[in-house]
Write a protein that holds these residues in place. Structure first.
Motif, PDB file in Angstrom:
ATOM      1  N   TYR A 146      17.431   7.959  20.428  1.00 46.94           N
ATOM      2  CA  TYR A 146      15.140   8.863  20.294  1.00 46.94           C
ATOM      3  C   TYR A 146      15.767   9.743  20.643  1.00 46.94           C
ATOM      4  O   TYR A 146      16.985  10.093  21.625  1.00 46.94           O
ATOM      5  CB  TYR A 146      15.172   7.820  21.918  1.00 46.94           C
ATOM      6  N   PHE A 147      15.254  10.588  19.835  1.00 47.79           N
ATOM      7  CA  PHE A 147      14.563  12.264  19.575  1.00 47.79           C
ATOM      8  C   PHE A 147      13.852  12.388  19.592  1.00 47.79           C
ATOM      9  O   PHE A 147      12.106  12.535  19.720  1.00 47.79           O
ATOM     10  CB  PHE A 147      14.817  12.698  17.936  1.00 47.79           C
ATOM     11  N   HIS A 148      14.195  12.801  21.360  1.00 50.90           N
ATOM     12  CA  HIS A 148      12.246  13.618  22.141  1.00 50.90           C
ATOM     13  C   HIS A 148      12.133  14.368  22.141  1.00 50.90           C
ATOM     14  O   HIS A 148      10.757  14.308  21.853  1.00 50.90           O
ATOM     15  CB  HIS A 148      12.685  13.081  23.737  1.00 50.90           C
ATOM     16  N   LYS A 149      12.302  15.430  21.200  1.00 51.36           N
ATOM     17  CA  LYS A 149      11.902  16.969  20.876  1.00 51.36           C
ATOM     18  C   LYS A 149      10.806  16.186  19.365  1.00 51.36           C
ATOM     19  O   LYS A 149       9.755  16.825  19.713  1.00 51.36           O
ATOM     20  CB  LYS A 149      12.770  17.700  20.758  1.00 51.36           C
ATOM     21  N   GLU A 150      11.653  15.740  19.106  1.00 54.35           N
ATOM     22  CA  GLU A 150      10.791  15.154  18.085  1.00 54.35           C
ATOM     23  C   GLU A 150       9.856  14.599  17.714  1.00 54.35           C
ATOM     24  O   GLU A 150       8.948  13.988  16.736  1.00 54.35           O
ATOM     25  CB  GLU A 150      11.745  14.668  16.372  1.00 54.35           C
ATOM     26  N   GLY A 151       9.603  13.576  19.089  1.00 54.90           N
ATOM     27  CA  GLY A 151       8.771  12.249  19.164  1.00 54.90           C
ATOM     28  C   GLY A 151       9.013  11.063  18.211  1.00 54.90           C
ATOM     29  O   GLY A 151       7.987   9.848  17.842  1.00 54.90           O
ATOM     30  N   PHE A 152      10.320  10.480  18.153  1.00 55.79           N
ATOM     31  CA  PHE A 152      10.129   9.354  17.493  1.00 55.79           C
ATOM     32  C   PHE A 152      11.423   8.456  17.724  1.00 55.79           C
ATOM     33  O   PHE A 152      12.606   9.668  18.202  1.00 55.79           O
ATOM     34  CB  PHE A 152      10.652   9.413  16.128  1.00 55.79           C
ATOM     35  N   VAL A 153      11.549   7.188  17.964  1.00 61.54           N
ATOM     36  CA  VAL A 153      13.158   6.232  18.092  1.00 61.54           C
ATOM     37  C   VAL A 153      13.875   5.861  17.089  1.00 61.54           C
ATOM     38  O   VAL A 153      12.335   4.760  16.296  1.00 61.54           O
ATOM     39  CB  VAL A 153      12.904   5.787  19.328  1.00 61.54           C
ATOM     40  N   ILE A 154      14.654   5.638  15.994  1.00 61.81           N
ATOM     41  CA  ILE A 154      14.957   4.796  15.480  1.00 61.81           C
ATOM     42  C   ILE A 154      16.157   3.426  16.000  1.00 61.81           C
ATOM     43  O   ILE A 154      16.615   3.647  17.325  1.00 61.81           O
ATOM     44  CB  ILE A 154      16.044   5.398  14.877  1.00 61.81           C
ATOM     45  N   VAL A 155      15.221   2.301  15.877  1.00 61.38           N
ATOM     46  CA  VAL A 155      15.436   0.698  16.990  1.00 61.38           C
ATOM     47  C   VAL A 155      15.812  -0.669  16.155  1.00 61.38           C
ATOM     48  O   VAL A 155      16.173  -1.357  16.419  1.00 61.38           O
ATOM     49  CB  VAL A 155      13.920   0.870  17.351  1.00 61.38           C
ATOM     50  N   GLY A 156      16.540   0.257  14.883  1.00 61.00           N
ATOM     51  CA  GLY A 156      17.443  -0.844  13.983  1.00 61.00           C
ATOM     52  C   GLY A 156      16.219  -2.549  13.940  1.00 61.00           C
ATOM     53  O   GLY A 156      15.319  -1.664  13.495  1.00 61.00           O
ATOM     54  N   ASP A 157      16.721  -3.256  14.498  1.00 59.92           N
ATOM     55  CA  ASP A 157      16.513  -4.481  14.285  1.00 59.92           C
ATOM     56  C   ASP A 157      15.574  -5.019  15.677  1.00 59.92           C
ATOM     57  O   ASP A 157      15.376  -5.963  15.594  1.00 59.92           O
ATOM     58  CB  ASP A 157      17.198  -5.400  12.978  1.00 59.92           C
ATOM     59  N   THR A 158      15.029  -3.757  16.557  1.00 62.70           N
ATOM     60  CA  THR A 158      14.877  -4.578  18.188  1.00 62.70           C
ATOM     61  C   THR A 158      13.943  -4.663  18.396  1.00 62.70           C
ATOM     62  O   THR A 158      12.798  -5.815  18.442  1.00 62.70           O
ATOM     63  CB  THR A 158      15.633  -3.203  18.670  1.00 62.70           C
TER      64      THR A 158
END
Length: 211
Positions: free
Chosen positions: A140-152
């Motif tokens: 979770y890159f909170h300052k940039e506003g995105f989350v990389i979640v894989g296959d979740t």
């Protein structure tokens, strides 16, 4: 900070390259087609600092070794899947017809417990999101506003749980406790398919609305 999504291999697994104004970058889930990753890095003049894995299924790890060897960078993985890289029966490559068994050298680093992580020039929050696999994590890159979640979590769907270590209720718990608690305008960058958002999935994902 910028990012690019690179769908790679026969399953079109999304690799991500996160890069900053100093041309440093992180490589997330290099699943296949190492040359495409190299081409983008060369085109942008980037300096890779690490490879991060959301989990160790075969379609997310196929290009790990050539990328690691070329740029001499460490690979990070959750402790729970440390043995998966070199074991085709765990990483799933033995279960699919036409897929060669995949064996990758061991990870150089294991992630600590969830929380704030700094790697080189990059800082993010590590979220433990097991269920699709035991060591699944999200970045979770909170300052940039995105989350990389894989296959979740996917656009309108969730990760499969019929491979080794998959648990549906654990996956749904991860989604609700770790992902749906993020700001609703957070972009969700999944391991397959298009980009979505927390708000979009809260409102329209049939797999999680009834949990």
């Amino acid at each position: 900070m910028e990012w690019i999504q690179l769908p790679l291999g026969p399953l079109q697994t999304n690799a991500y390259i996160i890069y900053n104004s100093d041309r440093k970058c992180l490589i997330i889930d290099p699943g296949e087609e190492a040359q495409k990753i190299r081409q983008f890095i060369q085109k942008k003049g980037l300096q890779p600092q690490a490879i991060l894995l959301t989990h160790a299924h075969f379609d997310h790890i196929g290009a790990v070794d050539p990328i690691r060897q070329e740029y001499r960078i460490p690979v990070y993985l959750h402790q729970a899947e440390k043995k998966w890289l070199s074991d085709p029966s765990l990483n799933g490559s033995t279960f699919f017809a036409g897929i060669q068994p995949i064996e990758v050298d061991s990870a150089d680093k294991v992630f600590p417990q969830s929380g704030e992580i700094s790697i080189g020039d990059f800082s993010f929050t590590l979220l433990e999101t097991p269920g699709h696999s035991p060591g699944g994590v999200s970045f979770y890159f909170h300052k940039e506003g995105f989350v990389i979640v894989g296959d979740t979590l996917f656009e309108g769907s969730i990760g499969r749980t019929d491979l080794p270590g998959g648990k549906e209720q654990e996956l749904l718990k991860s989604i609700h406790n770790e992902l749906l608690t993020l700001p609703e305008d957070t972009y969700v960058l999944p391991g397959h398919g298009g980009v979505t958002s927390i708000a979009q999935e809260m409102d329209h994902n049939p797999f999680i609305n009834g949990f």
